[in-house]
Design a protein around this motif. Structure first.
Motif, PDB file in Angstrom:
ATOM      1  N   GLU A   1       1.984   1.735  -3.567  1.00 38.46           N
ATOM      2  CA  GLU A   1       0.899   2.233  -4.423  1.00 38.46           C
ATOM      3  C   GLU A   1       0.676   3.720  -4.185  1.00 38.46           C
ATOM      4  O   GLU A   1       0.493   4.486  -5.138  1.00 38.46           O
TER       5      GLU A   1
ATOM      6  N   PRO B   1       4.706   0.231  -9.221  1.00 41.33           N
ATOM      7  CA  PRO B   1       4.808   0.409  -7.766  1.00 41.33           C
ATOM      8  C   PRO B   1       5.875  -0.505  -7.150  1.00 41.33           C
ATOM      9  O   PRO B   1       6.582  -0.105  -6.216  1.00 41.33           O
TER      10      PRO B   1
ATOM     11  N   LYS C   1       0.830  -1.215   0.000  1.00 35.25           N
ATOM     12  CA  LYS C   1       0.000   0.000   0.000  1.00 35.25           C
ATOM     13  C   LYS C   1       0.865   1.266   0.000  1.00 35.25           C
ATOM     14  O   LYS C   1       0.504   2.273  -0.619  1.00 35.25           O
TER      15      LYS C   1
ATOM     16  N   SER D   1       1.465   6.534  -7.089  1.00 34.04           N
ATOM     17  CA  SER D   1       0.369   7.330  -7.670  1.00 34.04           C
ATOM     18  C   SER D   1       0.608   8.828  -7.519  1.00 34.04           C
ATOM     19  O   SER D   1      -0.022   9.628  -8.218  1.00 34.04           O
TER      20      SER D   1
END
Lengths: 89, 393
Positions: free
Chosen positions: B315, B354, B312, B319
């Motif tokens: 990611e 990622p 996470k 982003s």
């Protein structure tokens, strides 16, 4: 007496390749490493050697910082009598 | 390579106008043609692999001066590599056992050569297996040691030691984990650098063309703070279990501190990390790299408390760690446009995926994490630390 830290032994396969007898009639690959200006420099040399009868072809790396893609090197090896790589900045 | 014919072209090329570059090429056409067709290459000859070739030094007190004169040191005093000390360092290894070849000179790194450099750096024999593992890792093609050694970039290989061996060797994973004060971190990192120079030929200005270099080129070794990681060791996702010690090599361009003593939320810490990771001039944007995030235990705890695990975190950063194409210099934009098929729009992400953002935990108390941009065309490599009998058998 102290032990030398220097590794001087080199494998034989890093010797230089045989040279060509002439430019005329040869297939010469030009390998652009994508650094700024490399293509301009290689273009000038390729233009001159094409004028002298060489068949020239250009290849290109994707990124300038790493080794050339294996497929491109294989293609150069299969096609060319000699290859010119652009290096440095 | 004595038979290699060279034609010198003055620096720079990249910043010249196209007409000037073409003129530089045209000026050397005759020499280039001569190099291609007239200078005959000598036959390449295998040089014997010496086990332990010896150097005559008047007395041990002059070893530093003599080795410095020969270009074999990093400029700091060395421990004299006597035969006795080198054999003690080797333990069960045979001196002529080849480990890897090291670019750009492609010198053969034998166990004996590595041991000599390790003695010079101040290592103890218990460090030797870590050094062997580090060179095995660096020799993996995806690490791109050739580029890392020879480039104008300041990149240096960072060694990350992980697992039970960290405690056994007293490697520092706490306060000042990347700083001074730990003999194991300092000498292991220094031994790697000395061998990169003495065997690989990364001699400043010759095999190593770094414009400025960086202090990490003296020594660069950190241990993972596994106990402080809410998610376990990063080596687990690379297929290693808790009982296996590993060395990871990462091609790090520099260390950029990320101060955040204010955030109590995961979003806050990640915002700070994003902006530390995101700058024009980073190799990662140009050459699609693998930046390393070293989270402090404090920041890691905040992220875990906010429900973030490593995927996470990746990611989130992937982003947001992006730069509009228009923010790059004009000529750089032209280069980046060639890579554009990888992106959805006119915003350049820091990595291609990622998973290319590496995350680990190290360090002691304090609100400082760190970002280590990568050289770009390099990927970190993790290998197990094995003893001589294991490798032989």
């Amino acid at each position: 007496m102290l032990v030398s830290p220097e590794g001087s032994a080199k494998p034989a396969h890093f010797g230089a390749a045989p040279r060509l007898d002439a430019i005329n009639g040869q297939k010469i690959a030009f390998f652009d490493n994508c650094k700024p200006g490399a293509n301009v420099f290689l273009n000038a040399v390729a233009h001159d050697w094409a004028r002298k009868g060489a068949e020239v072809r250009f290849f290109q790396k994707t990124l300038p910082t790493g080794p050339a893609p294996r497929e491109a090197l294989v293609a150069v090896g299969e096609w060319a009598d000699a290859a010119v790589f652009a290096l440095a900045d | 390579m004595p038979s290699l014919s060279l034609v010198e072209v003055g620096y720079p090329i990249g910043t010249l106008a196209d007409g000037e570059i073409a003129a530089a090429a045209n000026h050397r056409l005759g020499l280039l043609e001569e190099a291609l067709i007239k200078v005959k290459a000598a036959d390449a000859v295998d040089e014997p692999i010496a086990a332990l070739d010896l150097v005559n030094v008047d007395d041990l007190s002059s070893a530093t001066e003599e080795f410095y004169r020969r270009g074999w040191t990093d400029g700091l005093p060395i421990v004299a590599p006597t035969s006795q000390a080198v054999h003690r360092m080797l333990g069960d290894w045979k001196g002529d056992a080849p480990i890897v070849t090291v670019p750009p000179r492609w010198g053969v790194l034998t166990a004996g050569k590595l041991a000599a450099n390790a003695v010079m750096a101040g290592c103890i024999p218990e460090h030797f297996d870590v050094l062997v593992a580090a060179f095995r890792a660096m020799s993996e093609p995806r690490f791109n040691l050739y580029g890392i050694q020879a480039t104008t970039n300041p990149v240096a290989p960072l060694l990350i030691v992980s697992g039970p061996i960290v405690g056994k060797l007293n490697l520092n994973f706490g306060n000042n984990a990347l700083g001074q004060g730990s003999a194991a971190n300092a000498t292991i990192g220094r031994a790697v650098r000395l061998a990169l120079v003495n065997v690989g030929g990364a001699i400043p200005g010759y095999g190593d063309k770094a414009t400025l270099g960086q202090p990490a080129k003296y020594t660069f070794c950190i241990a993972e703070n596994e106990a402080a990681s809410p998610w376990g060791s990063f080596r687990f996702e690379r297929g290693f279990d808790a009982s296996t010690s590993t060395v990871t090599v990462h091609g790090a361009v520099c260390t950029i501190n990320c101060l955040d003593m204010w955030s109590k939320s995961a979003d806050g810490v990640l915002t700070s990390l994003t902006h530390t990771l995101t700058y024009v001039g980073s190799n990662d944007f140009y050459f699609r790299g693998e930046p390393l995030i070293i989270l402090s235990p404090e920041h890691a705890a905040i992220l875990a408390g906010g429900g973030f695990d490593v995927p996470k975190i990746r990611e989130w950063l992937f982003s947001r760690a992006r730069i509009p194409l228009a923010d790059f210099p004009l000529e750089a934009r032209e280069y980046l446009m060639r890579l554009r098929s990888e992106w959805d729009d006119d915003v350049v992400p820091v990595t291609d995926r990622p998973e290319d953002i590496m995350v680990m935990v190290s360090g002691g108390v304090g609100p400082h994490s760190m970002v280590l941009p990568s050289f770009g065309d390099t990927r970190s490599v993790t290998v197990p630390i094995e003893s001589a009998p294991t490798l032989a058998g």
